[in-house]
Design an enzyme around this catalytic site. Structure first.
Site, mmCIF file in Angstrom:
data_model
loop_
_atom_site.group_PDB
_atom_site.id
_atom_site.type_symbol
_atom_site.label_atom_id
_atom_site.label_comp_id
_atom_site.label_asym_id
_atom_site.label_seq_id
_atom_site.Cartn_x
_atom_site.Cartn_y
_atom_site.Cartn_z
ATOM 1 N N HIS A 101 31.062 -26.244 -23.006
ATOM 2 C CA HIS A 101 31.455 -26.120 -23.946
ATOM 3 C C HIS A 101 32.801 -26.723 -24.118
ATOM 4 O O HIS A 101 33.729 -26.438 -23.281
ATOM 5 C CB HIS A 101 31.453 -24.735 -25.011
ATOM 6 C CG HIS A 101 30.548 -23.732 -24.834
ATOM 7 N ND1 HIS A 101 30.027 -22.730 -23.258
ATOM 8 C CD2 HIS A 101 29.463 -23.458 -26.218
ATOM 9 C CE1 HIS A 101 28.773 -22.453 -24.024
ATOM 10 N NE2 HIS A 101 28.674 -22.339 -24.489
ATOM 11 N N ASP A 104 35.738 -24.657 -22.758
ATOM 12 C CA ASP A 104 35.608 -23.595 -21.880
ATOM 13 C C ASP A 104 36.895 -24.644 -20.457
ATOM 14 O O ASP A 104 37.139 -24.344 -19.507
ATOM 15 C CB ASP A 104 33.522 -24.102 -20.680
ATOM 16 C CG ASP A 104 33.263 -23.119 -21.968
ATOM 17 O OD1 ASP A 104 33.193 -22.500 -22.448
ATOM 18 O OD2 ASP A 104 31.997 -23.940 -21.981
HETATM 19 C C1 XLS Z 1 24.168 -17.877 -25.663
HETATM 20 C C2 XLS Z 1 24.173 -18.749 -25.602
HETATM 21 C C3 XLS Z 1 24.579 -20.792 -24.982
HETATM 22 C C4 XLS Z 1 24.148 -21.483 -24.477
HETATM 23 C C5 XLS Z 1 25.303 -23.123 -24.670
HETATM 24 O O1 XLS Z 1 23.029 -17.078 -25.015
HETATM 25 O O2 XLS Z 1 22.878 -19.014 -24.074
HETATM 26 O O3 XLS Z 1 25.271 -19.584 -23.770
HETATM 27 O O4 XLS Z 1 23.650 -21.822 -24.122
HETATM 28 O O5 XLS Z 1 26.405 -22.396 -25.996
#
Ligand code: XLS
Ligand code: NI
Ligand code: NI
Length: 437
Positions: A101, A104
């Site tokens: 993201h 991140d």
């Molecule tokens: C959350 C999601 C997230 C997505 C990306 O539960 O899995 O991590 O994979 O935003």
């Protein structure tokens, strides 16, 4: 920069008999399975958010993670240093991809302009490291669920300002993904849902989400990004009800808003189980519409009702996943992204290696087992035989659209009763699968 994992060298394939915990017993990147290398089949990806940003906190306790390279700040300099640590880890692990993201990899600034500048500063390092190691970006995404501005959602917020801000954030995340040569881009609607219908205009929110995704498609074309968009279904958490709740709901949404040509799905195991489905069910539903793009590989816990995001170590599960992936012809732009975190009790840096090795070996076994089941042919043969009444006579006529209710009534009167059912043989088939595990 000193090594962050001085005690770990490159993880190598050591064979099934190996007792070395920092070696692969099954993942043998160059081994050919069904005409492709394991590396090409599995396309493993490390998630930045869990592996490099997860503090191992839970709802009742603070983080336990020991990450000696962290200096305790959320500065751009720390983000750049962390990016180099991440690439040392992924390179030693032999993971060909990663996923992130925007927030991140780089810290949120005081305003959008500063956030974008922070992101650019880290992307510069990511680019250098991708070049140095040959590791690629499987997909990028924008974090539209952590910041308080998204408390009511992003594209589905009751507040148009939040929608606008989210659009600006996705625009930038998309451009950055493109710059890094990302293979795809994910939309996970973390807060695109509701907590109570008392304050929610459901239809209006869904219309807004459709409009938002169309704008994203327009921007993708404008910048020349060629990778697919993926929607990642999840039924709930953090909202009570998320609009893209499962594969079928997503596909219906995409059809309704005329977006099906532009999106595939990124299916996550623990989201499937939260929705009351198995992972293989979700994969089959997506594949049936030719919309199975990528997977977030993890698993839940039968005793816990939330998204525990555990590393996938269940070989039965990975076998089922790989049976469907092989059946649909394998990944193209997608891959096996470990959207998984080590347990709070597994707090040492080396646990990050143990966890990924466990997941990669479990998937390599799943791949080998699935390929063996397919080569054996009894399972596929059984299914084919089970539907054989459709291959000729009345079944073939129905499939070809040659008969209607009138002709079928005449046929039913003529046969008198259905006397041709055969056994489903579930237990026989379960035992057949066990032969290969
Ligand atoms: C959350 C999601 C997230 C997505 C990306 O539960 O899995 O991590 O994979 O935003
Ligand atoms: Ni998840
Ligand atoms: Ni995910």
């Amino acid at each position: 920069m000193p090594s962050a994992f001085p005690e770990v060298s490159k993880i190598e394939y050591d064979g099934p008999q190996s007792k070395n915990p920092l070696a692969f017993r099954h993942y043998h990147p160059d081994e050919i399975v069904e005409g492709k290398t394991m590396k090409e089949h599995l396309r493993f990806s490390v998630t930045y958010w869990h592996t490099f940003r997860g503090q191992l906190a839970d709802m009742f306790g603070v983080g336990t993670a020991q990450r000696p390279w962290e200096d305790g700040t959320n500065s751009v300099a720390m983000a750049q240093k962390r990016a180099r640590v991440a690439f040392e880890f992924m390179d030693k692990l032999g993971a060909p991809f990663y996923a992130f993201h925007d927030r991140d990899v780089a810290p949120e600034g005081r305003n959008l302009k500063e956030s974008n500048k922070n992101l650019d500063a880290v992307v510069k390092v990511l680019k250098e490291e991708q070049k140095r190691t040959g590791i690629g970006l499987l997909w990028g995404t924008a974090c539209l669920f952590v910041h308080p501005r998204y408390m009511h959602g992003a594209a589905t917020s009751c507040n148009a300002d939040a929608f606008a801000y989210a659009a600006a954030q996705v625009k930038k995340a998309l451009e950055v993904t493109h710059e890094l040569g990302g293979a795809g881009y994910v939309f996970w609607g973390g807060r695109e849902g509701y907590t109570t219908l008392l304050n929610t205009d459901l239809k209006r929110e869904m219309d807004h989400l459709g409009a938002f995704l169309h704008m994203a498609v327009d921007h993708k074309k404008k910048i020349g990004f060629k990778g697919p968009f993926y929607i990642e279904p999840k039924p709930k958490e953090p909202t009570k009800h998320q609009y893209d709740s499962d594969a079928a709901a997503c596909l219906n949404f995409l059809r309704e808003y005329d977006l099906l040509d532009h999106f595939k799905l990124n299916i996550e195991t623990n989201h499937a189980t939260l929705a009351g489905h198995t992972m293989q069910h979700e994969l089959e539903v997506a594949a049936a519409t030719n919309a199975l793009g990528s997977i977030d590989a993890n698993m839940g816990d039968v005793m816990l009702g939330w998204d525990t995001d555990q590393f996938p170590t269940d070989v039965y599960l990975t076998t089922q996943v790989m049976l469907t992936i092989l059946k649909m012809g394998g990944f193209t732009t997608g891959g096996t992204n470990f959207d998984a975190k080590v347990r709070r009790e597994s707090f040492e840096p080396v646990d990050l290696f143990y966890a990924h090795i466990a997941g990669m070996d479990a998937f390599a076994r799943g791949l080998k087992i699935a390929a063996a089941i397919r080569k054996d042919g009894r399972l596929a043969g059984f299914v084919k035989q089970r539907y054989s009444s459709w291959d000729s006579s009345i079944g073939a006529k129905i499939e070809k659209g040659k008969v209607g209710f009138k002709e079928l009534e005449a046929y039913a009167l003529q046969i008198g009763e259905v006397t041709t059912n055969t056994s489903g043989r579930q237990e026989y088939l379960e035992n057949l699968i066990n032969e290969f595990i």
